[in-house]
Scaffold this active site. Structure first.
Site, PDB file in Angstrom:
ATOM      1  N   CYS A  15      -6.278   0.368   6.942  1.00 37.70           N
ATOM      2  CA  CYS A  15      -5.980   0.840   5.582  1.00 37.70           C
ATOM      3  C   CYS A  15      -7.133   1.712   5.105  1.00 37.70           C
ATOM      4  O   CYS A  15      -8.268   1.247   5.007  1.00 37.70           O
ATOM      5  CB  CYS A  15      -5.801  -0.354   4.634  1.00 37.70           C
ATOM      6  N   ASP A  55       0.498   3.729   1.755  1.00 38.83           N
ATOM      7  CA  ASP A  55       0.481   4.290   3.112  1.00 38.83           C
ATOM      8  C   ASP A  55       1.908   4.471   3.651  1.00 38.83           C
ATOM      9  O   ASP A  55       2.705   3.525   3.639  1.00 38.83           O
ATOM     10  CB  ASP A  55      -0.313   3.342   4.029  1.00 38.83           C
ATOM     11  N   ARG A  61       2.999   4.558   6.496  1.00 36.63           N
ATOM     12  CA  ARG A  61       3.332   3.821   7.723  1.00 36.63           C
ATOM     13  C   ARG A  61       3.794   2.385   7.459  1.00 36.63           C
ATOM     14  O   ARG A  61       4.053   1.635   8.404  1.00 36.63           O
ATOM     15  CB  ARG A  61       2.107   3.788   8.656  1.00 36.63           C
ATOM     16  N   CYS A  80       0.855  -1.188   0.000  1.00 38.82           N
ATOM     17  CA  CYS A  80       0.000   0.000   0.000  1.00 38.82           C
ATOM     18  C   CYS A  80       0.895   1.244   0.000  1.00 38.82           C
ATOM     19  O   CYS A  80       2.009   1.218   0.517  1.00 38.82           O
ATOM     20  CB  CYS A  80      -0.892  -0.003   1.239  1.00 38.82           C
ATOM     21  N   HIS A  96      -2.410  -3.949   5.092  1.00 36.85           N
ATOM     22  CA  HIS A  96      -2.244  -3.574   6.505  1.00 36.85           C
ATOM     23  C   HIS A  96      -3.589  -3.198   7.110  1.00 36.85           C
ATOM     24  O   HIS A  96      -4.483  -2.748   6.413  1.00 36.85           O
ATOM     25  CB  HIS A  96      -1.265  -2.394   6.624  1.00 36.85           C
TER      26      HIS A  96
HETATM   27 CO    CO Z   1      -3.445   1.228   3.005  1.00 39.67          CO
END
Ligand code: CO
Length: 215
Positions: A101, A44, A46, A42, A98
């Site tokens: 999400c 993202d 993090r 992803c 994750h």
């Molecule tokens: Co995500």
């Protein structure tokens, strides 16, 4: 100081630190172009692929998009996949989703996000394939976590449906597909699925590869 200016300074400090630890660091890095892993994760911020697996630059070929999707018309993903499998000959492909999400959460709701609706619709399809299993869960947060897990499994199956992966198996190339979910709360990954043979692919998705890879 602006956050952006800080990046340039941090880069300079990082190069000095690496060279101090290992004077050959950048020489070695330039020579190491044979990663064994392709990561599909992803976007993202993090979930940084190399940090959570404690791998070094040069070890992992990385592709990221919103909610780690493998969409069979995505030219970007297919180009990365083809290069990683046919040229680099990676031995493992990891699709890593994750919890928490926001791509998955948005797809689970009815929010109109414009262009993103089209991308997230792929996740709504994963919900539709697994409606009974998800609806049987009472807690909303747990439903979304289940959708995160099922999404990763679906994307691994999508990889196995590509002629690129099937051709690699046909050629006897060592190639395993893995689905992980990263738990932001603990830092741990949970394996969801492993596939390493064409027999795992539903018959209707298997190609006649007698003429070689036609893409
Ligand atoms: Co995500």
């Amino acid at each position: 100081m602006d956050n952006y200016d800080k990046l340039i300074l941090q880069n300079k400090a990082w190069t000095e630190e690496q060279s101090e630890k290992n004077p050959n660091y950048f020489k070695d890095l330039a020579a190491s172009r044979k990663p064994k892993f392709l990561w599909i994760g992803c976007s993202d911020s993090r979930v940084p692929a190399t940090q959570i697996t404690d791998t070094e630059p040069g070890e992992m070929y990385v592709h990221q998009n919103i909610a780690n999707l493998v969409v069979h018309t995505d030219l970007n993903l297919l180009s990365v996949l083809q290069y990683a499998v046919s040229t680099l000959k990676v031995e493992h492909i990891i699709v890593c989703g994750h919890y928490d999400c926001h791509g998955i959460i948005s797809a689970f709701e009815h929010t109109n996000l414009g262009l993103m609706n089209k991308w997230l619709r792929n996740i709504k399809d994963v919900y539709r394939f697994n409606t009974a299993e998800i609806d049987a869960i009472e807690n909303n947060e747990a439903k979304i976590s289940k959708l995160v897990e099922l999404n990763v499994q679906e994307q691994v199956h999508n990889l196995a449906k590509t002629s690129i992966v099937q051709q690699a198996w046909e050629d006897g190339q060592k190639l395993s597909l893995h689905g992980w979910v990263f738990d932001i709360a603990t830092g741990e990954v949970k394996e969801q699925i492993n596939i390493n043979e064409a027999e795992s692919v539903q018959d209707i998705y298997r190609y006649d590869l007698s003429k070689g890879l036609q893409y």
